[in-house]
Every structure is written in structure tokens, then in C-alpha cells.
Design a protein around this motif. Sequence first.
Motif, PDB file in Angstrom:
ATOM      1  N   THR A  82     -15.379 -19.162  -3.315  1.00  0.00           N
ATOM      2  CA  THR A  82     -16.348 -18.581  -4.237  1.00  0.00           C
ATOM      3  C   THR A  82     -15.698 -17.998  -5.485  1.00  0.00           C
ATOM      4  OG1 THR A  82     -16.246 -16.451  -3.117  1.00  0.00           O
ATOM      5  CG2 THR A  82     -17.926 -18.003  -2.358  1.00  0.00           C
ATOM      6  N   GLY A  83     -14.398 -18.014  -5.566  1.00  0.00           N
ATOM      7  CA  GLY A  83     -13.685 -17.482  -6.727  1.00  0.00           C
ATOM      8  C   GLY A  83     -12.255 -17.952  -6.683  1.00  0.00           C
ATOM      9  N   PRO A  84     -11.393 -17.353  -7.490  1.00  0.00           N
ATOM     10  CA  PRO A  84      -9.984 -17.756  -7.480  1.00  0.00           C
ATOM     11  C   PRO A  84      -9.313 -17.452  -6.145  1.00  0.00           C
ATOM     12  CG  PRO A  84     -10.354 -15.907  -8.985  1.00  0.00           C
ATOM     13  CD  PRO A  84     -11.674 -16.288  -8.433  1.00  0.00           C
ATOM     14  N   VAL A  85      -8.213 -18.114  -5.926  1.00  0.00           N
ATOM     15  CA  VAL A  85      -7.425 -17.917  -4.711  1.00  0.00           C
ATOM     16  C   VAL A  85      -6.480 -16.738  -4.916  1.00  0.00           C
ATOM     17  CG1 VAL A  85      -5.647 -19.001  -3.271  1.00  0.00           C
ATOM     18  CG2 VAL A  85      -7.611 -20.338  -4.032  1.00  0.00           C
ATOM     19  N   ILE A  86      -6.334 -15.923  -3.888  1.00  0.00           N
ATOM     20  CA  ILE A  86      -5.356 -14.827  -3.886  1.00  0.00           C
ATOM     21  C   ILE A  86      -4.010 -15.424  -3.486  1.00  0.00           C
ATOM     22  CG2 ILE A  86      -4.629 -12.725  -2.678  1.00  0.00           C
ATOM     23  CD1 ILE A  86      -6.933 -12.011  -4.348  1.00  0.00           C
ATOM     24  N   ASP A  87      -2.984 -15.110  -4.251  1.00  0.00           N
ATOM     25  CA  ASP A  87      -1.628 -15.582  -4.000  1.00  0.00           C
ATOM     26  C   ASP A  87      -0.744 -14.341  -3.865  1.00  0.00           C
ATOM     27  OD1 ASP A  87       0.796 -16.929  -3.914  1.00  0.00           O
ATOM     28  OD2 ASP A  87       0.721 -17.595  -5.998  1.00  0.00           O
ATOM     29  N   LYS A  88      -0.038 -14.251  -2.742  1.00  0.00           N
ATOM     30  CA  LYS A  88       0.799 -13.076  -2.518  1.00  0.00           C
ATOM     31  C   LYS A  88       1.960 -13.427  -1.602  1.00  0.00           C
ATOM     32  CE  LYS A  88      -2.268 -11.435   1.185  1.00  0.00           C
ATOM     33  NZ  LYS A  88      -3.198 -10.370   1.562  1.00  0.00           N
ATOM     34  N   THR A  89       2.969 -12.585  -1.629  1.00  0.00           N
ATOM     35  CA  THR A  89       4.062 -12.665  -0.668  1.00  0.00           C
ATOM     36  C   THR A  89       3.914 -11.471   0.250  1.00  0.00           C
ATOM     37  OG1 THR A  89       5.528 -13.763  -2.249  1.00  0.00           O
ATOM     38  CG2 THR A  89       6.563 -12.696  -0.342  1.00  0.00           C
ATOM     39  N   ARG A  90       3.872 -11.743   1.544  1.00  0.00           N
ATOM     40  CA  ARG A  90       3.780 -10.680   2.537  1.00  0.00           C
ATOM     41  C   ARG A  90       5.176 -10.432   3.103  1.00  0.00           C
ATOM     42  NH1 ARG A  90      -1.130 -10.281   6.441  1.00  0.00           N
ATOM     43  NH2 ARG A  90      -1.835  -9.189   4.569  1.00  0.00           N
ATOM     44  N   HIS A  91       5.603  -9.191   2.977  1.00  0.00           N
ATOM     45  CA  HIS A  91       6.901  -8.759   3.494  1.00  0.00           C
ATOM     46  C   HIS A  91       6.658  -7.944   4.767  1.00  0.00           C
ATOM     47  CE1 HIS A  91       8.633  -9.857  -0.409  1.00  0.00           C
ATOM     48  NE2 HIS A  91       7.624  -9.214  -0.959  1.00  0.00           N
ATOM     49  N   PHE A  92       7.432  -8.205   5.802  1.00  0.00           N
ATOM     50  CA  PHE A  92       7.281  -7.523   7.085  1.00  0.00           C
ATOM     51  C   PHE A  92       8.418  -6.508   7.252  1.00  0.00           C
ATOM     52  CE2 PHE A  92       5.165 -11.562   7.353  1.00  0.00           C
ATOM     53  CZ  PHE A  92       3.976 -11.260   7.990  1.00  0.00           C
ATOM     54  N   VAL A  93       8.020  -5.245   7.456  1.00  0.00           N
ATOM     55  CA  VAL A  93       8.990  -4.155   7.554  1.00  0.00           C
ATOM     56  C   VAL A  93       8.722  -3.363   8.830  1.00  0.00           C
ATOM     57  CG1 VAL A  93       9.858  -2.055   6.455  1.00  0.00           C
ATOM     58  CG2 VAL A  93       9.133  -3.989   5.026  1.00  0.00           C
ATOM     59  N   PRO A  94       9.504  -3.606   9.900  1.00  0.00           N
ATOM     60  CA  PRO A  94       9.352  -2.792  11.114  1.00  0.00           C
ATOM     61  C   PRO A  94       9.990  -1.419  10.891  1.00  0.00           C
ATOM     62  CG  PRO A  94      11.059  -4.455  11.426  1.00  0.00           C
ATOM     63  CD  PRO A  94      10.502  -4.650  10.041  1.00  0.00           C
ATOM     64  N   ARG A  95       9.240  -0.373  11.210  1.00  0.00           N
ATOM     65  CA  ARG A  95       9.753   0.976  10.948  1.00  0.00           C
ATOM     66  C   ARG A  95       9.131   1.957  11.911  1.00  0.00           C
ATOM     67  NH1 ARG A  95      11.092   5.233   7.670  1.00  0.00           N
ATOM     68  NH2 ARG A  95      12.630   4.799   6.149  1.00  0.00           N
ATOM     69  N   ASP A  96       9.931   2.675  12.660  1.00  0.00           N
ATOM     70  CA  ASP A  96       9.474   3.759  13.526  1.00  0.00           C
ATOM     71  C   ASP A  96       8.346   3.335  14.476  1.00  0.00           C
ATOM     72  OD1 ASP A  96      11.275   5.634  12.326  1.00  0.00           O
ATOM     73  OD2 ASP A  96       9.888   5.816  10.629  1.00  0.00           O
ATOM     74  N   GLY A  97       8.481   2.155  15.067  1.00  0.00           N
ATOM     75  CA  GLY A  97       7.525   1.713  16.075  1.00  0.00           C
ATOM     76  C   GLY A  97       6.263   1.049  15.552  1.00  0.00           C
TER      77      GLY A  97
END
Length: 155
Positions: A82-97
Amino acid sequence: MGKEIERKFLLASDAWRDEVERSERMVQGYLNDQGPVSVRARIAGSRAWLNIKSRTLGISRDEFEYDIPVADAERMLDHLTTGPVIDKTRHFVPRDGVLWEIDEFHGENDGLIVAEVELEHVDQPFAHPAWLGEEVSHDARYYNVSLVKNPYSQW
């Protein structure tokens, strides 16, 4: 029933980058962004899925995800959004459980970086790393469905 309990924050610094375990590029588009739910198709690497989420404001919302073939998701993103596509980089950061998912947006939302943490229950305590900034969980502007219609570059 699927339930997402998520809190969103802006970042106070780039110190989180030193803690990134892995990153992946992600594109998503909305097939429906009206009414009580949003329906989006997402592709990240070799995985694609449909995501159905209630449009209520806050940290606890109904959410359902279903794996689909990547080719189907590509077709949906090309022809049914229905609109433009979202483009992103997802970074995974495990921290304190807990696992922080830090979304660094591209395109019309370039410059926006949002940290999210999913919790087991609404009142679950969690450590706030020094790189964490203002909480924006209740600000609809930071929801991906809002960024399609009102990109960060237009704020």
C-alpha cells in the motif's frame, strides 16, 4: 494467541555497535495498513514471512507470523503493498539476558535508529545500557507502519 511485548528506544550513542552479534538487511511492505490490524510481508536473508499485528498503541499488542516462500514475498512487495517498502538493517545485540534488536533505517527513513527489546511480560525489569536513549514505545511516529506514510526524512 500471539502476543508481542516490546519497548522501543532511541539511541544516546553509537557504543552499541561494539556489541553487535550479527546484522541482517530486511525489507518489508504493508499489504494492509487500515483498520485494527496491519499486515506486512517481510524478507530477511533467505527467510520471508507474513506478519499480522494489532494497531493498538503501546508495548503489548497481538502479533502473528507465518513463514512464506521468498518468491511469494517478493511478488507481494512488488505488486501488493500500500506504500513504499521499508528498508533497514537489523542489528542483534545480546545484553544482560535480553536481545536488543536495533533497526538502522535506509532510504526515506535514513538517519533513524531505533532499539527494541521484546519482553516476557509488561512489567519485566531489564537493564538499560548506557547507549540507550529516550523511550518512544508510545509514540506512533516510530512504528514501521507510520514510517511508510510519514518517513523520518519529512519530520
